[in-house]
Design a protein around this motif. Structure first.
Motif, PDB file in Angstrom:
ATOM      1  N   PRO A  68       0.913  -1.213   0.027  1.00  0.00           N
ATOM      2  CA  PRO A  68       0.055   0.025   0.042  1.00  0.00           C
ATOM      3  C   PRO A  68       0.867   1.328   0.200  1.00  0.00           C
ATOM      4  CG  PRO A  68       0.014  -1.079   2.121  1.00  0.00           C
ATOM      5  CD  PRO A  68       0.738  -2.040   1.264  1.00  0.00           C
ATOM      6  N   GLY A  70       0.795   5.830  -0.428  1.00  0.00           N
ATOM      7  CA  GLY A  70       0.036   7.013  -0.502  1.00  0.00           C
ATOM      8  C   GLY A  70       0.639   8.075  -1.525  1.00  0.00           C
ATOM      9  N   MET A  71       1.183   9.193  -1.309  1.00  0.00           N
ATOM     10  CA  MET A  71       1.576  10.035  -1.948  1.00  0.00           C
ATOM     11  C   MET A  71       3.093  10.099  -2.596  1.00  0.00           C
ATOM     12  SD  MET A  71      -0.762  12.402  -2.529  1.00  0.00           S
ATOM     13  CE  MET A  71      -0.256  14.183  -3.030  1.00  0.00           C
ATOM     14  N   GLY A  72       3.682   8.894  -2.254  1.00  0.00           N
ATOM     15  CA  GLY A  72       5.007   8.779  -2.565  1.00  0.00           C
ATOM     16  C   GLY A  72       6.164   9.697  -2.282  1.00  0.00           C
ATOM     17  N   ARG A  73       5.755  10.471  -0.963  1.00  0.00           N
ATOM     18  CA  ARG A  73       6.565  11.419  -0.404  1.00  0.00           C
ATOM     19  C   ARG A  73       7.828  11.067   0.452  1.00  0.00           C
ATOM     20  NH1 ARG A  73       3.914  14.058  -3.942  1.00  0.00           N
ATOM     21  NH2 ARG A  73       3.904  16.243  -3.859  1.00  0.00           N
ATOM     22  N   SER A  74       7.772   9.542   0.556  1.00  0.00           N
ATOM     23  CA  SER A  74       8.975   9.170   1.076  1.00  0.00           C
ATOM     24  C   SER A  74      10.218   9.237   0.256  1.00  0.00           C
ATOM     25  CB  SER A  74       8.755   7.676   1.678  1.00  0.00           C
ATOM     26  OG  SER A  74       7.693   7.585   2.293  1.00  0.00           O
ATOM     27  N   SER A 109      -7.647   6.350   5.037  1.00  0.00           N
ATOM     28  CA  SER A 109      -6.388   6.714   5.022  1.00  0.00           C
ATOM     29  C   SER A 109      -5.869   7.300   3.814  1.00  0.00           C
ATOM     30  CB  SER A 109      -5.644   5.295   5.128  1.00  0.00           C
ATOM     31  OG  SER A 109      -5.850   4.662   4.127  1.00  0.00           O
ATOM     32  N   GLY A 132       7.242  18.573   7.014  1.00  0.00           N
ATOM     33  CA  GLY A 132       7.795  19.640   6.215  1.00  0.00           C
ATOM     34  C   GLY A 132       6.899  19.686   5.036  1.00  0.00           C
ATOM     35  N   THR A 137      -0.098  11.251   3.032  1.00  0.00           N
ATOM     36  CA  THR A 137      -1.659  10.737   3.423  1.00  0.00           C
ATOM     37  C   THR A 137      -1.593  10.398   4.950  1.00  0.00           C
ATOM     38  OG1 THR A 137      -0.813   8.537   2.851  1.00  0.00           O
ATOM     39  CG2 THR A 137      -1.813   9.678   1.123  1.00  0.00           C
ATOM     40  N   GLY A 140       0.104   7.119   5.244  1.00  0.00           N
ATOM     41  CA  GLY A 140       1.621   7.226   5.049  1.00  0.00           C
ATOM     42  C   GLY A 140       2.244   7.903   6.351  1.00  0.00           C
ATOM     43  N   ASN A 144       4.820   5.489   8.558  1.00  0.00           N
ATOM     44  CA  ASN A 144       6.193   6.116   8.857  1.00  0.00           C
ATOM     45  C   ASN A 144       6.329   6.631  10.205  1.00  0.00           C
ATOM     46  OD1 ASN A 144       7.897   5.072   6.806  1.00  0.00           O
ATOM     47  ND2 ASN A 144       7.049   6.742   5.401  1.00  0.00           N
ATOM     48  N   HIS A 147       7.377  12.796  12.347  1.00  0.00           N
ATOM     49  CA  HIS A 147       7.542  13.672  13.314  1.00  0.00           C
ATOM     50  C   HIS A 147       7.368  15.168  12.767  1.00  0.00           C
ATOM     51  CE1 HIS A 147      11.332  12.570  11.442  1.00  0.00           C
ATOM     52  NE2 HIS A 147      11.534  14.055  11.704  1.00  0.00           N
ATOM     53  N   MET A 192       5.708   0.793   8.153  1.00  0.00           N
ATOM     54  CA  MET A 192       6.315   1.054   6.589  1.00  0.00           C
ATOM     55  C   MET A 192       5.194   0.253   5.810  1.00  0.00           C
ATOM     56  SD  MET A 192      10.298   0.826   7.128  1.00  0.00           S
ATOM     57  CE  MET A 192      10.108  -0.618   8.449  1.00  0.00           C
ATOM     58  N   ILE A 198      -4.036   0.180   6.218  1.00  0.00           N
ATOM     59  CA  ILE A 198      -4.554   0.676   7.077  1.00  0.00           C
ATOM     60  C   ILE A 198      -5.685   1.411   6.306  1.00  0.00           C
ATOM     61  CG2 ILE A 198      -4.797   2.997   8.578  1.00  0.00           C
ATOM     62  CD1 ILE A 198      -1.474   2.691   8.759  1.00  0.00           C
ATOM     63  N   TYR A 423      16.622   7.167   9.319  1.00  0.00           N
ATOM     64  CA  TYR A 423      15.237   7.261   9.058  1.00  0.00           C
ATOM     65  C   TYR A 423      14.744   6.343   7.637  1.00  0.00           C
ATOM     66  CZ  TYR A 423      10.557   9.580   9.241  1.00  0.00           C
ATOM     67  OH  TYR A 423       9.358   9.679   9.254  1.00  0.00           O
TER      68      TYR A 423
END
Ligand SMILES: Cc1cc2nc3c(=O)[nH]c(=O)nc-3n(C[C@H](O)[C@H](O)[C@H](O)COP(=O)(O)OP(=O)(O)OC[C@H]3O[C@@H](n4cnc5c(N)ncnc54)[C@H](O)[C@@H]3O)c2cc1C
Length: 468
Positions: A68, A70-74, A109, A132, A137, A140, A144, A147, A192, A198, A423
């Motif tokens: 699964p 989300g927005m691929g912001r990792s 989610s 930041g 999402t 997501g 992760n 923080h 992860m 979810i 991280y």
């Protein structure tokens, strides 16, 4: 960077922003789903989910593993699965309920934090923890256990999630909270995406009376001054520092200590404007070099003309300065970027940070975006959560063949030797040996992995494969 996009391009990118990633259509498609660092670049089947009931039904007949996303912001490969099936959740983004008495919002989610803010701010509520970028999402953010700038006071995202539903590929369902199925809760917060999907989650929002932030920016020179400021301003909710990690000599480790609290003066809680600028093209490789970065850092440091400024600032530029330019990751060109983000415990935080900064300065690999802050000591709730009490540091490197990966390995080893960790959400270079030291719970955690789910990150750091 400030080139205005054509209206057509801007519209297209806005649609991408609001609807997720390229490839999120209505059916399965072979497409590249990029993570934010654009490295590694793998192809996968992209399968959009629209309804909670789509899972696990969509997995019928699939021959490879699933993940699964989300927005691929990792930044790295935690949201990638080479030649697998990515279940993109951004179409599953409905708001289910909101209780203004408790501030508890329940949503599917795939809703983004931007969408939650659009709903919550005009009603006088804000996110309890904010990364930041607001283009991530809810799922997501939990997976992760992200923080924000208020970690010392608020801990991690998962600390504000009263409950969520986890669905496994065999169709089993768990309602998870710190007291109900607490082991599944702990494995899934920071897990992860590996424990299941979810489908919906609750989030406890906090009340605000204004969009505005009482902001202060204070120049500092060196890690000692940073630590002094941190102590002096520990009553302020949000703190973060921008750090110049290119300069040496008397400017070594200079930076700007930025602090803010939600304004207590009631004000108009109007919605946010749309983002206006888009980084419009792939930058050529030569655009980023240590000369241009050094010039940028000097400009940024002196943009704040006075050593100490106080101002009232809208929350958007305070929390999400990078969201002003959509797709700024294109600045690093087609090869992409690597992020190096560590947490070091207090015992070694100062010595380790100075040693690592020296190693970075020596490497000559430029970085605009270096961020330094403190993590507090409220424990995170996930088995695999990243934060630890001490110092957190993050910076981006362009990918340069033969240089970037050996440097990342050296920096990872230094982080390990100083007792810290990297991280996973930002990683594309951690070695299996480093991973096992950074996350000593990993074998306990592996017992909760859904057998059909895997990620390129998990396979890289453990050698595990999905068992279909
Ligand atoms: C500019 C920028 C700034 C950032 N700042 C911060 C910061 O300050 N602090 C911080 O902690 N992070 C930060 N990040 C990282 C980002 O917050 C995380 O990587 C976040 O998890 C991305 O969410 P996403 O929706 O894009 O998920 P993806 O990147 O698509 O996926 C992330 C993980 O979540 C899993 N996942 C996604 N949806 C679900 C679901 N419904 N069920 C189960 N698992 C799921 C995926 O499998 C994957 O492992 C930043 C990223 C960017 C680009």
């Amino acid at each position: 960077m400030s080139t205005a996009p054509s209206p057509a391009l801007e519209k297209k990118l806005r649609v991408e922003e609001s609807q997720g990633q390229p490839g999120s259509g209505t059916s399965k498609s072979k497409a590249s789903f990029e993570s934010w660092g654009r490295y590694p670049n793998y192809s996968a089947n992209v399968i959009p989910l629209h309804w909670q009931s789509d899972f696990p039904a969509v997995t019928e007949g699939l021959h490879n593993g699933i993940l699964p996303v989300g927005m691929g912001r990792s930044y790295g490969d935690v949201c990638l699965l080479k030649d697998g099936n990515l279940l993109v959740t951004t179409g599953m983004n409905r708001l289910i309920s909101f209780d203004p008495e408790t501030g508890v919002l329940t949503a599917e989610s795939g809703i983004t934090l931007a969408q939650i803010l659009d709903f919550a701010v005009p009603r006088g509520f804000f996110l309890p923890v904010s990364p930041g970028t607001k283009y991530v999402t809810l799922g997501g953010a939990i997976a992760n256990d992200i923080h924000g700038k208020n970690h010392e006071m608020a801990a991690s995202f998962g600390n504000h999630v009263p409950s969520f539903e986890l669905v496994r590929s065999d169709g089993s369902r768990y309602i998870c909270s710190p007291t109900q199925n607490p082991d599944w809760f702990a494995a899934t917060v920071g897990g992860m995406g590996l424990t299941g999907l979810i489908t919906w989650a609750q989030l406890r929002l906090k009340p605000i009376v204004s969009r505005m932030i009482d902001y202060e920016g204070i120049q500092f020179h060196g890690i000692d001054e940073f630590l002094e400021l941190k102590k002096q301003y520990q009553h302020i909710e949000y703190t973060v520092s921008w750090l110049d990690c290119v300069s040496t000599g008397k400017n070594f480790a200079r930076g700007i200590f930025m602090i803010g609290d939600h304004s207590k003066v009631p004000d108009d809680l109007k919605p946010s404007p749309e983002p206006k600028l888009v980084f419009p093209f792939e930058a050529p490789g030569f655009a980023l070099n240590s000369m241009s970065v050094s010039a940028f850092n000097t400009l940024f440091f002196h943009k704040q003309m006075k050593p100490h400024v106080k101002t009232l600032q809208d929350y958007e530029p305070f929390f999400y300065p990078l969201d002003k330019v959509l797709h700024w990751n294109r600045m690093y060109g087609k090869r992409g970027l690597l992020q190096f983000q560590y947490a070091l415990p207090w015992e070694t935080a100062k010595e380790g940070t100075i040693a690592i900064l020296r190693e970075i300065a020596k490497s000559g690999l430029a970085s605009f975006l270096a961020v330094l802050k403190a993590f507090g000591d409220i424990p995170s709730l996930g088995m695999m959560s990243f934060p630890m009490p001490g110092i957190m540091f993050a910076l981006d490197f362009p990918i340069k063949p033969g240089i970037s990966f050996p440097l990342m390995e050296r920096l990872g080893d230094m982080t390990r030797d100083y007792g810290g960790r990297l991280y996973s959400a930002k990683d594309a270079a951690m070695t299996p040996e480093q991973f096992k030291v950074f996350y000593p719970n990993w074998q306990d955690f592996a017992r909760y992995r859904d057998p059909m789910i895997s990620s390129s990150y998990w396979e890289r750091v453990t050698g595990d494969q999905p068992s279909l």
